[in-house]
Design a protein around this motif. Structure first.
Motif, PDB file in Angstrom:
ATOM      1  N   LYS A 160       0.831  -1.208   0.000  1.00  0.00           N
ATOM      2  CA  LYS A 160       0.000   0.000   0.000  1.00  0.00           C
ATOM      3  C   LYS A 160       0.867   1.261   0.000  1.00  0.00           C
ATOM      4  CE  LYS A 160      -3.903   1.766   2.713  1.00  0.00           C
ATOM      5  NZ  LYS A 160      -4.715   1.491   3.903  1.00  0.00           N
ATOM      6  N   GLU A 161       1.977   1.224   0.746  1.00  0.00           N
ATOM      7  CA  GLU A 161       2.886   2.370   0.792  1.00  0.00           C
ATOM      8  C   GLU A 161       3.541   2.632  -0.566  1.00  0.00           C
ATOM      9  OE1 GLU A 161       5.812   2.340   3.865  1.00  0.00           O
ATOM     10  OE2 GLU A 161       4.324   2.129   5.444  1.00  0.00           O
ATOM     11  N   ILE A 162       3.885   1.576  -1.280  1.00  0.00           N
ATOM     12  CA  ILE A 162       4.561   1.722  -2.575  1.00  0.00           C
ATOM     13  C   ILE A 162       3.579   2.136  -3.666  1.00  0.00           C
ATOM     14  CG2 ILE A 162       5.921   0.546  -4.352  1.00  0.00           C
ATOM     15  CD1 ILE A 162       6.933  -1.347  -2.138  1.00  0.00           C
ATOM     16  N   ASP A 163       2.360   1.592  -3.616  1.00  0.00           N
ATOM     17  CA  ASP A 163       1.353   1.802  -4.672  1.00  0.00           C
ATOM     18  C   ASP A 163       0.741   3.195  -4.579  1.00  0.00           C
ATOM     19  OD1 ASP A 163      -0.378   1.335  -6.776  1.00  0.00           O
ATOM     20  OD2 ASP A 163      -1.813   0.215  -5.546  1.00  0.00           O
ATOM     21  N   GLU A 164       1.490   4.203  -5.007  1.00  0.00           N
ATOM     22  CA  GLU A 164       1.075   5.603  -4.859  1.00  0.00           C
ATOM     23  C   GLU A 164      -0.214   5.933  -5.618  1.00  0.00           C
ATOM     24  OE1 GLU A 164       3.696   8.734  -4.654  1.00  0.00           O
ATOM     25  OE2 GLU A 164       5.065   7.641  -3.359  1.00  0.00           O
ATOM     26  N   ASN A 165      -0.423   5.332  -6.788  1.00  0.00           N
ATOM     27  CA  ASN A 165      -1.633   5.657  -7.556  1.00  0.00           C
ATOM     28  C   ASN A 165      -2.801   4.719  -7.235  1.00  0.00           C
ATOM     29  OD1 ASN A 165      -0.941   3.321  -8.902  1.00  0.00           O
ATOM     30  ND2 ASN A 165      -0.575   4.310 -10.886  1.00  0.00           N
ATOM     31  N   LYS A 166      -2.609   3.836  -6.285  1.00  0.00           N
ATOM     32  CA  LYS A 166      -3.669   2.952  -5.757  1.00  0.00           C
ATOM     33  C   LYS A 166      -4.342   2.093  -6.820  1.00  0.00           C
ATOM     34  CE  LYS A 166      -2.943   5.024  -1.862  1.00  0.00           C
ATOM     35  NZ  LYS A 166      -1.631   4.704  -1.352  1.00  0.00           N
ATOM     36  N   ASP A 167      -3.550   1.650  -7.829  1.00  0.00           N
ATOM     37  CA  ASP A 167      -4.126   0.809  -8.876  1.00  0.00           C
ATOM     38  C   ASP A 167      -3.891  -0.685  -8.633  1.00  0.00           C
ATOM     39  OD1 ASP A 167      -1.420   0.623  -9.419  1.00  0.00           O
ATOM     40  OD2 ASP A 167      -1.591   1.193 -11.529  1.00  0.00           O
ATOM     41  N   MET A 168      -3.400  -1.033  -7.435  1.00  0.00           N
ATOM     42  CA  MET A 168      -3.160  -2.430  -7.035  1.00  0.00           C
ATOM     43  C   MET A 168      -2.093  -3.125  -7.867  1.00  0.00           C
ATOM     44  SD  MET A 168      -4.833  -2.827  -4.313  1.00  0.00           S
ATOM     45  CE  MET A 168      -4.782  -4.580  -4.005  1.00  0.00           C
ATOM     46  N   GLN A 169      -1.186  -2.339  -8.448  1.00  0.00           N
ATOM     47  CA  GLN A 169      -0.007  -2.899  -9.110  1.00  0.00           C
ATOM     48  C   GLN A 169       1.127  -1.891  -8.967  1.00  0.00           C
ATOM     49  OE1 GLN A 169      -1.072  -3.824 -13.110  1.00  0.00           O
ATOM     50  NE2 GLN A 169      -1.366  -1.720 -13.723  1.00  0.00           N
ATOM     51  N   LEU A 170       2.341  -2.426  -8.870  1.00  0.00           N
ATOM     52  CA  LEU A 170       3.506  -1.578  -8.644  1.00  0.00           C
ATOM     53  C   LEU A 170       4.300  -1.427  -9.928  1.00  0.00           C
ATOM     54  CD1 LEU A 170       4.711  -3.146  -5.273  1.00  0.00           C
ATOM     55  CD2 LEU A 170       3.040  -1.310  -5.648  1.00  0.00           C
ATOM     56  N   SER A 171       4.550  -0.186 -10.307  1.00  0.00           N
ATOM     57  CA  SER A 171       5.379   0.092 -11.480  1.00  0.00           C
ATOM     58  C   SER A 171       6.827   0.217 -11.038  1.00  0.00           C
ATOM     59  CB  SER A 171       4.931   1.400 -12.142  1.00  0.00           C
ATOM     60  OG  SER A 171       5.230   2.503 -11.279  1.00  0.00           O
ATOM     61  N   ARG A 172       7.752   0.180 -11.998  1.00  0.00           N
ATOM     62  CA  ARG A 172       9.164   0.387 -11.686  1.00  0.00           C
ATOM     63  C   ARG A 172       9.369   1.755 -11.044  1.00  0.00           C
ATOM     64  NH1 ARG A 172       9.537  -3.423 -15.525  1.00  0.00           N
ATOM     65  NH2 ARG A 172      11.367  -4.813 -15.486  1.00  0.00           N
ATOM     66  N   SER A 225       1.872  -7.207  -9.287  1.00  0.00           N
ATOM     67  CA  SER A 225       0.499  -7.171  -8.785  1.00  0.00           C
ATOM     68  C   SER A 225       0.490  -7.446  -7.279  1.00  0.00           C
ATOM     69  CB  SER A 225      -0.361  -8.215  -9.494  1.00  0.00           C
ATOM     70  OG  SER A 225       0.034  -9.518  -9.090  1.00  0.00           O
ATOM     71  N   HIS A 226      -0.638  -7.182  -6.661  1.00  0.00           N
ATOM     72  CA  HIS A 226      -0.809  -7.472  -5.235  1.00  0.00           C
ATOM     73  C   HIS A 226      -0.555  -8.949  -4.959  1.00  0.00           C
ATOM     74  CE1 HIS A 226      -3.011  -7.995  -1.392  1.00  0.00           C
ATOM     75  NE2 HIS A 226      -2.572  -6.774  -1.152  1.00  0.00           N
ATOM     76  N   ASP A 227      -1.040  -9.834  -5.831  1.00  0.00           N
ATOM     77  CA  ASP A 227      -0.839 -11.276  -5.656  1.00  0.00           C
ATOM     78  C   ASP A 227       0.626 -11.675  -5.818  1.00  0.00           C
ATOM     79  OD1 ASP A 227      -3.505 -11.757  -5.121  1.00  0.00           O
ATOM     80  OD2 ASP A 227      -3.989 -12.289  -7.196  1.00  0.00           O
ATOM     81  N   GLU A 228       1.338 -11.024  -6.720  1.00  0.00           N
ATOM     82  CA  GLU A 228       2.746 -11.349  -6.962  1.00  0.00           C
ATOM     83  C   GLU A 228       3.664 -10.852  -5.851  1.00  0.00           C
ATOM     84  OE1 GLU A 228       3.063 -11.248 -11.836  1.00  0.00           O
ATOM     85  OE2 GLU A 228       3.029  -9.342 -10.749  1.00  0.00           O
ATOM     86  N   PHE A 229       3.292  -9.775  -5.206  1.00  0.00           N
ATOM     87  CA  PHE A 229       4.129  -9.125  -4.198  1.00  0.00           C
ATOM     88  C   PHE A 229       4.328 -10.039  -2.992  1.00  0.00           C
ATOM     89  CE2 PHE A 229       4.652  -6.082  -0.615  1.00  0.00           C
ATOM     90  CZ  PHE A 229       5.788  -5.432  -1.061  1.00  0.00           C
ATOM     91  N   SER A 230       5.596 -10.309  -2.639  1.00  0.00           N
ATOM     92  CA  SER A 230       5.859 -11.239  -1.536  1.00  0.00           C
ATOM     93  C   SER A 230       6.127 -10.544  -0.212  1.00  0.00           C
ATOM     94  CB  SER A 230       7.048 -12.144  -1.882  1.00  0.00           C
ATOM     95  OG  SER A 230       8.233 -11.373  -1.982  1.00  0.00           O
ATOM     96  N   GLY A 231       6.184  -9.220  -0.213  1.00  0.00           N
ATOM     97  CA  GLY A 231       6.417  -8.488   1.029  1.00  0.00           C
ATOM     98  C   GLY A 231       5.148  -8.314   1.838  1.00  0.00           C
TER      99      GLY A 231
END
Length: 157
Positions: free
Chosen positions: A83-95, A145-151
């Motif tokens: 949630k902290e990384i996903d600044e645009n709240k689209d449930m996926q993290l960009s580079r 994606s949220h599912d891929e994220f292991s943290g």
């Protein structure tokens, strides 16, 4: 909070069961007692799988760790790092989001000021971002994606 000493004789602290370490550690340490030493042999499916971890751990590697549990303590609730990384709240993290998050963490760790060491780390952190994407972006679509994220990605356990 679990405190482990491993082969580098430096304590390694993490919250058990919070996705902060590979699954083999979470499973292999669940019933340990303080002061106990144990050898963990972790198969690839509970470690880094077929992808490995950057240039350090090859794909398909079985991992072996000699560990000693030195402390178990209370800790604050796990932060939802996704949630902290996903600044645009689209449930996926960009580079870009991962890169900006890492930069903020480096500066925060340095007391809020950009020392020369931090400036050098930031300048070379593109490699770290790529290694994170190699490990986390399982479908290779350029996003984690949220599912891929292991943290950690839960506000409370």
């Amino acid at each position: 909070m679990v405190h482990i000493v491993f082969d580098r004789d430096q304590p390694f602290t993490f919250q058990l069961g919070a996705g902060q370490v590979i699954k083999g550690w979470d499973q292999g340490l669940t019933d340990m007692c303080v002061g106990e030493k144990r050898m963990l042999t972790i198969p690839p499916e509970l470690g880094y799988g077929d992808r490995g971890a950057g240039n350090v751990i090859p794909g398909g590697a079985t991992l072996v760790f000699d560990v000693e549990l030195i402390n178990i303590g209370d800790s604050p609730p796990t932060t939802n790092v996704f949630k902290e990384i996903d600044e645009n709240k689209d449930m996926q993290l960009s580079r870009e989001e991962v890169s900006e998050y890492l930069k903020k963490q480096m500066v925060a760790a340095d007391g809020g000021q950009e020392s020369e060491d931090i400036k050098n780390m930031i300048a070379e952190h593109d490699k770290l971002v790529e290694e994170i994407f190699q490990h986390e972006d399982k479908d290779k679509n350029g996003y984690i994606s949220h599912d891929e994220f292991s943290g950690p990605k839960h506000d409370e356990l």
